[in-house]
Write a protein that holds these residues in place. Sequence first.
Motif, PDB file in Angstrom:
ATOM      1  N   SER A  82      20.709  16.183  -2.956  1.00 44.72           N
ATOM      2  CA  SER A  82      20.040  15.820  -1.707  1.00 44.72           C
ATOM      3  C   SER A  82      19.787  14.320  -1.607  1.00 44.72           C
ATOM      4  O   SER A  82      19.256  13.684  -2.512  1.00 44.72           O
ATOM      5  CB  SER A  82      18.712  16.583  -1.575  1.00 44.72           C
ATOM      6  N   VAL A  83      20.204  13.771  -0.480  1.00 43.58           N
ATOM      7  CA  VAL A  83      19.910  12.392  -0.090  1.00 43.58           C
ATOM      8  C   VAL A  83      19.402  12.488   1.341  1.00 43.58           C
ATOM      9  O   VAL A  83      20.142  12.899   2.242  1.00 43.58           O
ATOM     10  CB  VAL A  83      21.161  11.498  -0.176  1.00 43.58           C
ATOM     11  N   LEU A  84      18.158  12.125   1.547  1.00 44.25           N
ATOM     12  CA  LEU A  84      17.508  12.379   2.834  1.00 44.25           C
ATOM     13  C   LEU A  84      16.382  11.384   3.049  1.00 44.25           C
ATOM     14  O   LEU A  84      16.208  10.444   2.270  1.00 44.25           O
ATOM     15  CB  LEU A  84      16.988  13.822   2.875  1.00 44.25           C
ATOM     16  N   TRP A  85      15.640  11.585   4.111  1.00 41.30           N
ATOM     17  CA  TRP A  85      14.447  10.766   4.348  1.00 41.30           C
ATOM     18  C   TRP A  85      13.208  11.507   3.859  1.00 41.30           C
ATOM     19  O   TRP A  85      13.006  12.674   4.187  1.00 41.30           O
ATOM     20  CB  TRP A  85      14.299  10.443   5.832  1.00 41.30           C
ATOM     21  N   ASP A  86      12.398  10.830   3.059  1.00 42.22           N
ATOM     22  CA  ASP A  86      11.094  11.337   2.636  1.00 42.22           C
ATOM     23  C   ASP A  86      10.036  10.855   3.617  1.00 42.22           C
ATOM     24  O   ASP A  86       9.887   9.641   3.835  1.00 42.22           O
ATOM     25  CB  ASP A  86      10.724  10.790   1.249  1.00 42.22           C
ATOM     26  N   ILE A  87       9.293  11.776   4.192  1.00 43.65           N
ATOM     27  CA  ILE A  87       8.122  11.424   4.993  1.00 43.65           C
ATOM     28  C   ILE A  87       6.906  11.925   4.233  1.00 43.65           C
ATOM     29  O   ILE A  87       6.702  13.138   4.092  1.00 43.65           O
ATOM     30  CB  ILE A  87       8.194  12.061   6.393  1.00 43.65           C
ATOM     31  N   ILE A  88       6.124  10.988   3.687  1.00 45.49           N
ATOM     32  CA  ILE A  88       5.031  11.331   2.784  1.00 45.49           C
ATOM     33  C   ILE A  88       3.707  10.840   3.365  1.00 45.49           C
ATOM     34  O   ILE A  88       3.545   9.658   3.677  1.00 45.49           O
ATOM     35  CB  ILE A  88       5.215  10.690   1.385  1.00 45.49           C
ATOM     36  N   GLY A  89       2.754  11.758   3.509  1.00 41.76           N
ATOM     37  CA  GLY A  89       1.394  11.392   3.887  1.00 41.76           C
ATOM     38  C   GLY A  89       0.503  11.412   2.660  1.00 41.76           C
ATOM     39  O   GLY A  89       0.463  12.410   1.936  1.00 41.76           O
ATOM     40  N   ARG A  90      -0.174  10.294   2.388  1.00 42.04           N
ATOM     41  CA  ARG A  90      -1.051  10.190   1.210  1.00 42.04           C
ATOM     42  C   ARG A  90      -2.453   9.782   1.638  1.00 42.04           C
ATOM     43  O   ARG A  90      -2.635   8.952   2.529  1.00 42.04           O
ATOM     44  CB  ARG A  90      -0.510   9.161   0.206  1.00 42.04           C
ATOM     45  N   THR A 119      20.987  14.810   9.533  1.00 45.24           N
ATOM     46  CA  THR A 119      20.549  14.300   8.238  1.00 45.24           C
ATOM     47  C   THR A 119      19.287  15.046   7.801  1.00 45.24           C
ATOM     48  O   THR A 119      18.357  15.244   8.589  1.00 45.24           O
ATOM     49  CB  THR A 119      20.276  12.789   8.341  1.00 45.24           C
ATOM     50  N   ASP A 120      19.256  15.458   6.533  1.00 40.51           N
ATOM     51  CA  ASP A 120      18.141  16.247   6.012  1.00 40.51           C
ATOM     52  C   ASP A 120      16.869  15.401   5.892  1.00 40.51           C
ATOM     53  O   ASP A 120      16.904  14.165   5.883  1.00 40.51           O
ATOM     54  CB  ASP A 120      18.501  16.832   4.651  1.00 40.51           C
ATOM     55  N   VAL A 121      15.727  16.097   5.753  1.00 39.81           N
ATOM     56  CA  VAL A 121      14.435  15.414   5.664  1.00 39.81           C
ATOM     57  C   VAL A 121      13.473  16.217   4.800  1.00 39.81           C
ATOM     58  O   VAL A 121      13.558  17.451   4.720  1.00 39.81           O
ATOM     59  CB  VAL A 121      13.845  15.194   7.083  1.00 39.81           C
ATOM     60  N   TYR A 122      12.576  15.505   4.121  1.00 33.06           N
ATOM     61  CA  TYR A 122      11.541  16.117   3.281  1.00 33.06           C
ATOM     62  C   TYR A 122      10.192  15.602   3.758  1.00 33.06           C
ATOM     63  O   TYR A 122      10.039  14.399   4.034  1.00 33.06           O
ATOM     64  CB  TYR A 122      11.769  15.732   1.819  1.00 33.06           C
ATOM     65  N   MET A 123       9.215  16.493   3.851  1.00 39.20           N
ATOM     66  CA  MET A 123       7.880  16.105   4.305  1.00 39.20           C
ATOM     67  C   MET A 123       6.843  16.637   3.323  1.00 39.20           C
ATOM     68  O   MET A 123       6.894  17.806   2.925  1.00 39.20           O
ATOM     69  CB  MET A 123       7.626  16.669   5.708  1.00 39.20           C
ATOM     70  N   ALA A 124       5.912  15.772   2.926  1.00 40.45           N
ATOM     71  CA  ALA A 124       4.886  16.188   1.970  1.00 40.45           C
ATOM     72  C   ALA A 124       3.549  15.553   2.322  1.00 40.45           C
ATOM     73  O   ALA A 124       3.492  14.482   2.941  1.00 40.45           O
ATOM     74  CB  ALA A 124       5.281  15.802   0.546  1.00 40.45           C
ATOM     75  N   VAL A 125       2.485  16.215   1.893  1.00 43.73           N
ATOM     76  CA  VAL A 125       1.125  15.702   2.024  1.00 43.73           C
ATOM     77  C   VAL A 125       0.496  15.689   0.635  1.00 43.73           C
ATOM     78  O   VAL A 125       0.490  16.713  -0.060  1.00 43.73           O
ATOM     79  CB  VAL A 125       0.280  16.562   2.987  1.00 43.73           C
TER      80      VAL A 125
END
Length: 297
Positions: free
Chosen positions: A12-20, A94-100
């Motif tokens: 996987s090569v994608l965009w990480d959208i991370i909320g911290r 394009t794939d994407v990953y989202m995390a909190v």
Amino acid sequence: MTTSPDILCIGSVLWDIIGRTASHMRVGSDVPGRITRLPGGVAMNIAMTLRRFDMTPALLTAIGRDAEGEELISEAERMGMHCAGIYRSDDLPTDVYMAVEGANGLIAAIADAHSLEAAGEKILRPLADGRLGSEDTPYQGLIALDGNLTEELLQKIAGSPLFRAADLRVAPASPGKAERLLALLGHPSATLYVNLEEAGLLCQQQFDAAPDAAEALVARGAHRVLVTDGGRLAAECTAGDLITATPPEVMVTRITGAGDTFMAAHIASEAQGLARQEALVRALRAAATYVSGETPF
């Protein structure tokens, strides 16, 4: 780019959208924090860390021809990665990953890797068509393999002549996908990088410590394994030969990407000639520095 790659990063090569946030969170929490968008995905995280160790990775993945994909390719090339072998799809986004992430750890995450899964073995074409290898002359170098691939594709890889000469390094994408790696347990050159929870899922039992988990995985047929357990003792085991090391204590400020950083640092350390114990210690130090929020190297 004229230099040859030192390693292939497949997955996987994608965009990480991370909320911290610095706040503790629970279900329904609404708190202030920071939201970032960065190149990510297991294969990309590994590749980025390898670049910091002056290795040159080539990416084998699926990326859409949308605006997000064009930007992602540009970022990868800017960082010095080989992108010519990437499968570009006109139909798949394009794939994407989202995390909190909160002060109490990872709260929730969603990995949308549907395009990678839909592309399937198309991402492996450079290993078969002569660009990187073929069935008669398979690729002989290092390969970092990402568990975001489908179970069906991982099973094909496990028996494929295209991988028979490679030094295969494998990581699950997450505990939820760890059992996909069962197909590679018996592979004669595969090294598995897992955490304690993932090791338990692969062995269908719970472990109290990494050394026990590492020995159990080797007993189940793994060629070689590395098992981490956060800030506790980590272990590497192959053919009954077990070594351990403890990570340095740090204040944890981020989580996403820590396992990928550990794996990449370990691969780079061995590629640079470090002995097993030194490589394990250096990789744990790199991962600890990463989770502390400092510049990794």
